[in-house]
Design a protein around this motif. Structure first.
Motif, short mmCIF file in Angstrom:
data_model
loop_
_atom_site.label_atom_id
_atom_site.label_comp_id
_atom_site.label_asym_id
_atom_site.label_seq_id
_atom_site.Cartn_x
_atom_site.Cartn_y
_atom_site.Cartn_z
N VAL A 147 0.84 -1.20 0.00
CA VAL A 147 0.00 0.00 0.00
C VAL A 147 0.88 1.25 0.00
CG1 VAL A 147 -1.67 1.32 1.37
CG2 VAL A 147 -2.03 -1.13 0.99
N ASP A 148 1.95 1.25 0.77
CA ASP A 148 2.87 2.40 0.80
C ASP A 148 3.43 2.69 -0.60
OD1 ASP A 148 2.49 2.71 3.52
OD2 ASP A 148 4.39 1.75 4.09
N LYS A 149 3.81 1.66 -1.32
CA LYS A 149 4.35 1.84 -2.68
C LYS A 149 3.28 2.39 -3.61
CE LYS A 149 8.20 -1.37 -2.58
NZ LYS A 149 8.88 -2.45 -3.28
N LEU A 150 2.06 1.90 -3.49
CA LEU A 150 0.96 2.40 -4.32
C LEU A 150 0.62 3.84 -3.97
CD1 LEU A 150 -1.27 -0.80 -4.40
CD2 LEU A 150 0.00 0.18 -6.31
N MET A 151 0.73 4.19 -2.70
CA MET A 151 0.50 5.59 -2.28
C MET A 151 1.55 6.50 -2.89
SD MET A 151 -0.68 5.62 1.70
CE MET A 151 -0.35 7.36 1.74
N ALA A 152 2.80 6.06 -2.88
CA ALA A 152 3.89 6.87 -3.44
C ALA A 152 3.65 7.16 -4.92
CB ALA A 152 5.22 6.16 -3.23
N LYS A 153 2.97 6.28 -5.61
CA LYS A 153 2.67 6.46 -7.03
C LYS A 153 1.36 7.24 -7.25
CE LYS A 153 5.12 2.32 -8.20
NZ LYS A 153 5.17 0.99 -8.67
N GLY A 154 0.65 7.50 -6.16
CA GLY A 154 -0.61 8.23 -6.26
C GLY A 154 -1.80 7.37 -6.66
N TYR A 155 -1.65 6.04 -6.55
CA TYR A 155 -2.71 5.13 -6.98
C TYR A 155 -3.72 4.82 -5.88
CZ TYR A 155 0.41 4.16 -10.94
OH TYR A 155 1.22 4.27 -12.05
N SER B 209 -5.10 6.08 -1.66
CA SER B 209 -5.04 7.04 -0.57
C SER B 209 -5.30 6.30 0.73
CB SER B 209 -6.07 8.16 -0.77
OG SER B 209 -7.38 7.63 -0.76
N ARG B 210 -4.79 6.89 1.80
CA ARG B 210 -4.96 6.28 3.13
C ARG B 210 -5.49 7.35 4.07
NH1 ARG B 210 -0.25 2.81 5.42
NH2 ARG B 210 0.89 4.18 4.06
N GLN B 211 -6.49 6.98 4.85
CA GLN B 211 -7.08 7.91 5.82
C GLN B 211 -7.30 7.19 7.14
OE1 GLN B 211 -10.48 10.23 4.42
NE2 GLN B 211 -10.31 9.14 2.51
N ARG C 122 -9.81 5.86 15.50
CA ARG C 122 -8.51 6.37 15.06
C ARG C 122 -7.47 5.28 14.85
NH1 ARG C 122 -6.95 11.70 15.90
NH2 ARG C 122 -5.09 10.98 17.00
N ARG C 123 -7.71 4.08 15.38
CA ARG C 123 -6.76 2.98 15.16
C ARG C 123 -6.98 2.30 13.82
NH1 ARG C 123 -7.81 -0.52 20.32
NH2 ARG C 123 -9.86 0.17 19.74
N LYS C 124 -8.11 2.57 13.18
CA LYS C 124 -8.45 1.93 11.91
C LYS C 124 -8.01 2.83 10.75
CE LYS C 124 -12.48 0.12 9.47
NZ LYS C 124 -13.93 0.05 9.48
N VAL C 125 -7.27 2.24 9.82
CA VAL C 125 -6.80 2.95 8.63
C VAL C 125 -7.59 2.45 7.43
CG1 VAL C 125 -4.81 3.38 7.15
CG2 VAL C 125 -4.49 3.21 9.61
N GLU C 126 -8.12 3.38 6.65
CA GLU C 126 -8.91 3.03 5.48
C GLU C 126 -8.14 3.36 4.21
OE1 GLU C 126 -12.47 5.28 6.31
OE2 GLU C 126 -13.39 3.54 7.26
N ILE C 127 -8.14 2.43 3.27
CA ILE C 127 -7.42 2.57 2.00
C ILE C 127 -8.44 2.63 0.87
CG2 ILE C 127 -5.60 1.60 0.54
CD1 ILE C 127 -4.80 2.04 3.53
N ASP C 128 -8.21 3.52 -0.09
CA ASP C 128 -9.11 3.62 -1.24
C ASP C 128 -8.28 3.85 -2.49
OD1 ASP C 128 -11.48 3.59 -2.62
OD2 ASP C 128 -12.29 5.40 -1.71
N ILE C 129 -8.81 3.45 -3.63
CA ILE C 129 -8.15 3.67 -4.91
C ILE C 129 -8.45 5.09 -5.37
CG2 ILE C 129 -10.08 2.70 -6.26
CD1 ILE C 129 -7.90 1.52 -8.17
N THR C 130 -7.47 5.75 -5.94
CA THR C 130 -7.63 7.12 -6.44
C THR C 130 -8.08 7.09 -7.90
OG1 THR C 130 -5.35 7.26 -7.20
CG2 THR C 130 -5.79 7.94 -4.90
#
Length: 151
Positions: A82-90, A92-94, A100-108
């Motif tokens: 996920v970190d690598k995909l975030m670096a490419k802008g593909y 997002s993480r919120q 607050r302990r839960k991280v949500e990932i979505d495709i851009t």
């Protein structure tokens, strides 16, 4: 494929051993072909899988557990993917506002656009890999593979 010739043995293998070796050889050939299809996009097969999982959620974010649970190849490095995909802008993480302990990932949108291009390249590779089989043979292959117990 002549398995015995490929592994350079003159002895006849047990059918079960030959089958496992054959499946392994085919698996590696598929991996090579699909990795080559994704190489121009600088994305691994696992990253491609994460993007497909997120697209399939149709706008609903996923947490790391959900992504890892749906991966074709289970692995402990989903965070790194996920970190690598975030670096490419593909992707997002919120942080989830209610937990607050839960991280949500979505495709851009950029991730969706590039995934459409990857889909085409992967589909061409899949067709190339399986072009020796007709639709009925592919159905039969899937029936046989379904009989193999997979966790």
């Amino acid at each position: 494929m002549n398995v015995e010739k490929h592994i350079q043995t003159s002895s006849e293998l047990r059918t079960t051993t030959r089958s496992i070796i054959h499946l392994t050889l085919v698996h590696h050939r598929i991996q090579e072909e699909l990795q080559a299809a994704l190489k121009p996009f600088e994305v691994s097969l696992q990253q491609f899988n994460v993007l497909r999982i997120l697209r399939g959620r149709r706008g609903e974010p996923a947490n790391m557990f959900t992504i890892n649970d749906r991966m074709v190849t289970k692995m402990s490095n989903t965070t790194r993917l996920v970190d690598k995909l975030m670096a490419k802008g593909y992707v997002s993480r919120q942080t989830c506002p209610s937990n607050r302990r839960k991280v949500e990932i979505d495709i851009t949108p950029k991730g969706r656009d590039i995934l459409l291009k990857m889909d085409k390249s992967v589909a061409e590779s899949e067709s190339h890999l399986l072009n020796a089989l007709n639709q009925e043979e592919l159905k039969q292959l899937n029936i046989l593979l379904d009989k193999i117990k997979v966790k």
